[in-house]
Design an enzyme around this catalytic site. Structure first.
Site, mmCIF file in Angstrom:
data_model
loop_
_atom_site.group_PDB
_atom_site.id
_atom_site.type_symbol
_atom_site.label_atom_id
_atom_site.label_comp_id
_atom_site.label_asym_id
_atom_site.label_seq_id
_atom_site.Cartn_x
_atom_site.Cartn_y
_atom_site.Cartn_z
ATOM 1 C CB SER A 33 -0.839 -0.209 1.006
ATOM 2 O OG SER A 33 -1.729 1.013 0.828
ATOM 3 C CG ASN A 34 -0.823 4.621 -1.328
ATOM 4 O OD1 ASN A 34 -0.904 5.234 -0.797
ATOM 5 N ND2 ASN A 34 -1.138 4.155 -2.651
#
Ligand code: CTP
Ligand code: CA
Length: 223
Positions: A33-34
């Site tokens: 993810s981020n």
């Protein structure tokens, strides 16, 4: 800002907003993810609601409460977000792509937890669909706004994205500048429009940035 709230200039308009990160599973317990917090996208949704729009918020997993009054659809992966947006975009007038969509997903997702073994481990990734670019191909006279969070060559990169995805406006921010990074309540952005004109804004709350975006969208829609 009293003058920015309680306008009703979006009454009768339908706006679709993507927000937050996506999560790309590796196995049942892990994902890629981020750092997107969802704050900017949620601010756009809230501002549009305040101005009388019907708002659909398609959101990846975040830790903030959605504004009340929006139709909220929670998604996890980029593919989920893509499917949700593509099935509903047609009934919307304005499409604002704020989500930090993962560019790649795992080529195959393990059904069982991957066990630790050798000293190195490689995950093969394949490209995700580009939601904004797909909308750009089919948008017709809908107004499409994107975001461009960059660490270098801000204006060049943002202008390329604006053109390649057939956006009407892109909101560019340099995430390395203090006050504009992930998770904070402020942003420092530049708007670049299709005609090449740009607007440089000072540091502002994400709420105020959201209202400025909505102001520009209306001027594009009328123009
Ligand atoms: N975007 C999208 N779907 C994707 C990737 C990006 O809808 N799969 C949208 C984002 O929501 C944003 C815009 O496209 O509005 C630009 O995203 P960004 O990640 O900056 O651009 P990319 O084209 O993915 O290029 P790169 O990550 O290489 O900078
Ligand atoms: Ca990207």
């Amino acid at each position: 800002k009293g003058i920015l709230s309680k306008k009703s200039d979006y009454e009768g308009l339908r706006i679709l907003v993507t927000a937050g990160p996506t999560r790309e599973p590796i196995d049942p317990v892990r994902y890629i993810s981020n750092h997107s917090s969802g704050k900017m996208g949620y601010a756009v949704a809230k501002a549009a609601l305040e101005r009388g729009a019907f708002v659909k918020l398609v959101t990846g997993p975040v830790n903030i409460t959605p504004p009340s009054g929006a139709e909220v659809v929670c998604v996890t992966s980029a593919i989920d977000m893509y499917n949700e947006v593509m099935k509903s975009y047609e009934s919307f007038d304005v499409l604002v792509m704020v989500a930090a969509v993962a560019d790649y997903r795992c080529a195959s997702v393990s059904e069982s937890k991957i066990k630790k073994s050798g000293d190195r481990f490689t995950v093969e990734l394949v490209k995700n669909p580009d939601i904004a670019a797909e909308l750009g191909k089919v948008k017709g006279d809908r107004v499409l706004v994107g975001f461009s969070a960059e660490t270098d060559n801000l204006l060049e990169n943002a202008a390329l994205k604006l053109a390649s995805k057939n956006m009407d406006m892109i909101v560019a921010n340099d995430v390395t500048v203090e006050g504009a990074g992930f998770g904070v309540d402020t942003n420092i952005v530049k708007f670049i429009k299709r005609d090449g004109s740009s607007i440089d804004l000072p540091i502002m709350s994400k709420e105020d940035v959201a209202h400025r975006i909505l102001d520009e969208v209306l001027s594009i829609g009328k123009g």
